[in-house]
Write a protein that holds these residues in place. Structure first.
Motif, PDB file in Angstrom:
ATOM      1  N   PRO A 199       0.776  -0.850   0.129  1.00  0.00           N
ATOM      2  CA  PRO A 199      -0.070   0.275   0.317  1.00  0.00           C
ATOM      3  C   PRO A 199       1.090   1.914  -0.001  1.00  0.00           C
ATOM      4  CG  PRO A 199      -0.340  -0.641   2.442  1.00  0.00           C
ATOM      5  CD  PRO A 199       1.066  -2.502   1.211  1.00  0.00           C
ATOM      6  N   GLY A 200       0.275   2.184  -0.739  1.00  0.00           N
ATOM      7  CA  GLY A 200       0.968   3.432  -0.417  1.00  0.00           C
ATOM      8  C   GLY A 200       0.701   4.541   0.918  1.00  0.00           C
ATOM      9  N   GLU A 201       0.402   5.928   1.328  1.00  0.00           N
ATOM     10  CA  GLU A 201      -0.551   6.162   2.394  1.00  0.00           C
ATOM     11  C   GLU A 201      -0.948   5.526   2.786  1.00  0.00           C
ATOM     12  OE1 GLU A 201      -0.763  11.026   4.023  1.00  0.00           O
ATOM     13  OE2 GLU A 201      -0.938  10.263   1.158  1.00  0.00           O
ATOM     14  N   PHE A 202      -0.786   5.107   4.154  1.00  0.00           N
ATOM     15  CA  PHE A 202      -2.117   5.286   4.836  1.00  0.00           C
ATOM     16  C   PHE A 202      -3.180   6.301   5.091  1.00  0.00           C
ATOM     17  CE2 PHE A 202      -1.238   0.424   7.319  1.00  0.00           C
ATOM     18  CZ  PHE A 202      -0.718   0.659   5.858  1.00  0.00           C
ATOM     19  N   ALA A 203      -4.454   6.415   5.180  1.00  0.00           N
ATOM     20  CA  ALA A 203      -5.336   6.986   5.317  1.00  0.00           C
ATOM     21  C   ALA A 203      -5.059   7.197   7.483  1.00  0.00           C
ATOM     22  CB  ALA A 203      -6.525   6.644   4.947  1.00  0.00           C
ATOM     23  N   THR A 204      -5.086   6.226   7.608  1.00  0.00           N
ATOM     24  CA  THR A 204      -4.822   6.486   8.952  1.00  0.00           C
ATOM     25  C   THR A 204      -3.740   7.351   9.439  1.00  0.00           C
ATOM     26  OG1 THR A 204      -2.954   4.332   9.109  1.00  0.00           O
ATOM     27  CG2 THR A 204      -6.009   3.754   9.907  1.00  0.00           C
ATOM     28  N   ASN A 205      -2.924   7.471   8.792  1.00  0.00           N
ATOM     29  CA  ASN A 205      -1.827   8.775   9.116  1.00  0.00           C
ATOM     30  C   ASN A 205      -2.642   9.843   9.619  1.00  0.00           C
ATOM     31  OD1 ASN A 205      -0.270   7.331   8.418  1.00  0.00           O
ATOM     32  ND2 ASN A 205       0.768   7.535   6.373  1.00  0.00           N
ATOM     33  N   ALA A 206      -4.060  10.481   9.201  1.00  0.00           N
ATOM     34  CA  ALA A 206      -4.486  11.582  10.037  1.00  0.00           C
ATOM     35  C   ALA A 206      -4.995  11.259  11.034  1.00  0.00           C
ATOM     36  CB  ALA A 206      -5.981  12.128   8.239  1.00  0.00           C
TER      37      ALA A 206
ATOM     38  N   VAL B 254      -4.148  21.884  11.366  1.00  0.00           N
ATOM     39  CA  VAL B 254      -3.392  20.894  11.005  1.00  0.00           C
ATOM     40  C   VAL B 254      -2.491  21.670   9.881  1.00  0.00           C
ATOM     41  CG1 VAL B 254      -3.159  19.172   9.925  1.00  0.00           C
ATOM     42  CG2 VAL B 254      -4.714  19.383  10.842  1.00  0.00           C
ATOM     43  N   ARG B 255      -0.848  21.383  11.024  1.00  0.00           N
ATOM     44  CA  ARG B 255       0.164  21.767  10.731  1.00  0.00           C
ATOM     45  C   ARG B 255       0.776  21.344  10.029  1.00  0.00           C
ATOM     46  NH1 ARG B 255       3.740  23.655  14.235  1.00  0.00           N
ATOM     47  NH2 ARG B 255       3.779  25.801  13.450  1.00  0.00           N
ATOM     48  N   GLU B 256       1.137  21.096   8.736  1.00  0.00           N
ATOM     49  CA  GLU B 256       1.950  20.080   7.980  1.00  0.00           C
ATOM     50  C   GLU B 256       2.891  21.181   6.650  1.00  0.00           C
ATOM     51  OE1 GLU B 256       2.542  16.580   7.787  1.00  0.00           O
ATOM     52  OE2 GLU B 256       0.973  16.459   9.594  1.00  0.00           O
ATOM     53  N   PRO B 257       3.686  20.270   5.976  1.00  0.00           N
ATOM     54  CA  PRO B 257       4.779  21.091   5.007  1.00  0.00           C
ATOM     55  C   PRO B 257       3.920  20.410   3.765  1.00  0.00           C
ATOM     56  CG  PRO B 257       5.878  19.285   5.819  1.00  0.00           C
ATOM     57  CD  PRO B 257       4.719  19.535   6.889  1.00  0.00           C
ATOM     58  N   TYR B 258       4.957  21.297   2.980  1.00  0.00           N
ATOM     59  CA  TYR B 258       4.340  20.768   1.394  1.00  0.00           C
ATOM     60  C   TYR B 258       2.333  20.744   1.279  1.00  0.00           C
ATOM     61  CZ  TYR B 258       9.229  19.871   0.946  1.00  0.00           C
ATOM     62  OH  TYR B 258      10.865  20.208   1.804  1.00  0.00           O
ATOM     63  N   ALA B 259       2.298  21.848   0.980  1.00  0.00           N
ATOM     64  CA  ALA B 259       0.874  21.555   0.877  1.00  0.00           C
ATOM     65  C   ALA B 259       0.067  21.201  -0.734  1.00  0.00           C
ATOM     66  CB  ALA B 259      -0.039  22.901   0.810  1.00  0.00           C
TER      67      ALA B 259
ATOM     68  N   HIS C 289      -3.129  16.877   1.604  1.00  0.00           N
ATOM     69  CA  HIS C 289      -3.481  17.257   2.846  1.00  0.00           C
ATOM     70  C   HIS C 289      -4.519  18.284   2.950  1.00  0.00           C
ATOM     71  CE1 HIS C 289       0.310  15.536   4.635  1.00  0.00           C
ATOM     72  NE2 HIS C 289      -0.659  13.804   3.545  1.00  0.00           N
ATOM     73  N   PRO C 290      -4.216  19.644   2.839  1.00  0.00           N
ATOM     74  CA  PRO C 290      -5.401  20.648   3.047  1.00  0.00           C
ATOM     75  C   PRO C 290      -6.903  20.019   1.977  1.00  0.00           C
ATOM     76  CG  PRO C 290      -3.496  21.876   2.500  1.00  0.00           C
ATOM     77  CD  PRO C 290      -3.748  19.894   1.993  1.00  0.00           C
ATOM     78  N   GLU C 291      -6.893  18.842   1.332  1.00  0.00           N
ATOM     79  CA  GLU C 291      -8.123  18.494   0.835  1.00  0.00           C
ATOM     80  C   GLU C 291      -8.770  17.352   2.087  1.00  0.00           C
ATOM     81  OE1 GLU C 291      -7.662  19.193  -3.450  1.00  0.00           O
ATOM     82  OE2 GLU C 291      -7.258  16.854  -2.930  1.00  0.00           O
ATOM     83  N   MET C 292      -7.619  16.866   2.133  1.00  0.00           N
ATOM     84  CA  MET C 292      -8.075  15.882   3.609  1.00  0.00           C
ATOM     85  C   MET C 292      -8.731  16.467   5.255  1.00  0.00           C
ATOM     86  SD  MET C 292      -4.485  13.505   2.598  1.00  0.00           S
ATOM     87  CE  MET C 292      -4.872  12.625   4.138  1.00  0.00           C
ATOM     88  N   VAL C 293      -8.117  16.914   4.931  1.00  0.00           N
ATOM     89  CA  VAL C 293      -8.606  18.314   6.555  1.00  0.00           C
ATOM     90  C   VAL C 293      -9.804  17.851   6.289  1.00  0.00           C
ATOM     91  CG1 VAL C 293      -8.142  20.312   7.625  1.00  0.00           C
ATOM     92  CG2 VAL C 293      -5.666  18.762   7.592  1.00  0.00           C
ATOM     93  N   GLU C 294     -10.391  19.279   5.298  1.00  0.00           N
ATOM     94  CA  GLU C 294     -11.537  20.086   4.720  1.00  0.00           C
ATOM     95  C   GLU C 294     -12.818  18.399   5.373  1.00  0.00           C
ATOM     96  OE1 GLU C 294     -14.009  21.938   1.418  1.00  0.00           O
ATOM     97  OE2 GLU C 294     -12.006  21.652   1.147  1.00  0.00           O
TER      98      GLU C 294
ATOM     99  N   GLU D  94      -0.203  25.145   6.590  1.00  0.00           N
ATOM    100  CA  GLU D  94       1.937  25.076   5.454  1.00  0.00           C
ATOM    101  C   GLU D  94       2.622  25.415   6.578  1.00  0.00           C
ATOM    102  OE1 GLU D  94       3.597  23.862   1.734  1.00  0.00           O
ATOM    103  OE2 GLU D  94       2.163  26.323   1.353  1.00  0.00           O
ATOM    104  N   ILE D  95       3.884  24.964   6.945  1.00  0.00           N
ATOM    105  CA  ILE D  95       5.223  24.874   7.908  1.00  0.00           C
ATOM    106  C   ILE D  95       6.292  24.250   7.126  1.00  0.00           C
ATOM    107  CG2 ILE D  95       3.164  24.629   9.985  1.00  0.00           C
ATOM    108  CD1 ILE D  95       4.854  21.984  10.383  1.00  0.00           C
ATOM    109  N   SER D  96       7.064  25.287   7.355  1.00  0.00           N
ATOM    110  CA  SER D  96       8.630  24.498   6.484  1.00  0.00           C
ATOM    111  C   SER D  96       9.099  23.225   6.620  1.00  0.00           C
ATOM    112  CB  SER D  96       9.852  26.259   6.689  1.00  0.00           C
ATOM    113  OG  SER D  96      10.064  25.240   7.687  1.00  0.00           O
ATOM    114  N   PRO D  97       9.511  23.029   5.486  1.00  0.00           N
ATOM    115  CA  PRO D  97      10.413  21.502   5.959  1.00  0.00           C
ATOM    116  C   PRO D  97      10.921  21.640   7.474  1.00  0.00           C
ATOM    117  CG  PRO D  97      10.443  21.881   3.025  1.00  0.00           C
ATOM    118  CD  PRO D  97      10.186  22.848   4.436  1.00  0.00           C
TER     119      PRO D  97
END
Length: 269
Positions: free
Chosen positions: A124-131, A144-149, A189-194, A208-211
């Motif tokens: 599998p690729g990215e798990f939805a459960t990571n959210a 939710v603060r993450e890089p690479y929006a 990730h912004p769409e997932m948060v929404e 969005e935050i810096s790497p």
């Protein structure tokens, strides 16, 4: 008898249910059987004991063996285990030695291949459960603060991973296969948060935050190591504005479409 390692994990718990629904005999391994809360039809045993008597097939979750397999594969072969289905990762497709996640899964895949047993590697690729890591922030009204929006991925529901693994354990059609799994849609990730906010019925914001900020925060979490953090950040960076390949394998193998992220959010929020 089918042995399930990591039986109380995100995938393992659903896999136990899938196998029991198919009337399979299941031995579920967990660190603490007293708190496992698994179905009564499953035989529950301790991970560190790993009883293999009567086991013919095994689901191997490498998270249980992060510090090494030890003699687990040799013991399995010597006890008559015929098939190993491994929860691998699509990161195994990346042969870049800097990818610690891919390298770890590839190492275990090759060790399993060397046993001469039947195998299937579910990737599998990215798990939805990571959210789920965002749940506290969203429920507290914090961003939710993450890089690479603008990075995109196709997160997969853990139930779909379990369904594919069950078929690999119960039938012969996936012996020697390495199916790459994804969810049915590409999202940022912004769409997932929404989507999570809509499922929870509360406002949800992304910031969005810096790497560099993200790396510092990730390294402060338990069980996070530099190689893993750097690999995760590199994957996110490479996914910015990139087309995402949607895998058809969940539907091909299970006969039904992969669950959407909205369905996952409704299940968890």
């Amino acid at each position: 008898m089918i042995l399930v390692t990591g039986a109380t994990g995100n995938v393992g718990r659903h896999l136990v249910g899938e196998l029991l629904c198919a009337d399979a005999k299941v031995r579920a391994l967990t660190r603490d059987p007293a708190t496992a809360r698994l179905p009564g039809e499953a035989e529950v045993a301790r991970t560190d004991e790993m009883p293999l008597d009567g086991v013919t097939s095994m689901f191997l979750n490498p998270a249980v063996f992060w510090t090494g397999l030890g003699d687990a594969l040799e013991r399995a072969r010597d006890h008559g285990v015929r098939r190993i289905v491994m929860l691998s990762s699509s990161a195994a497709l990346d042969d870049d030695p800097r990818n610690a996640i891919g390298a770890h899964h590839l190492e275990i895949e090759r060790a399993i291949e060397a046993t001469g047993l039947e195998w299937t590697f579910v990737r599998p690729g990215e798990f939805a459960t990571n959210a789920l890591a965002w749940a506290a922030s969203i429920r507290a009204g914090e961003p939710v603060r993450e890089p690479y929006a603008r990075a995109r991925s196709a997160p997969i529901h853990e139930r779909d991973i379990a369904a594919v693994a069950a078929r690999a354990l119960l039938s012969d059609g996936l012996v020697g296969a390495k199916p790459v799994l994804s969810g049915p849609e590409a999202l940022t990730h912004p769409e997932m948060v929404e989507i999570i906010g809509a499922a929870a019925g509360i406002p949800a914001r992304f910031e969005e935050i810096s790497p560099e900020q993200a790396r510092e925060e990730m390294l402060s979490r338990p069980y996070m190591r530099e190689g893993i953090v750097d690999a995760l950040l590199r994957v996110r960076a490479e996914a910015v504005d990139r087309d995402v390949e949607i895998s058809p394998e969940v539907e091909r193998i299970t006969g039904r479409p992969a669950r959407t992220f909205a369905e996952w959010a409704a299940d968890h929020f």
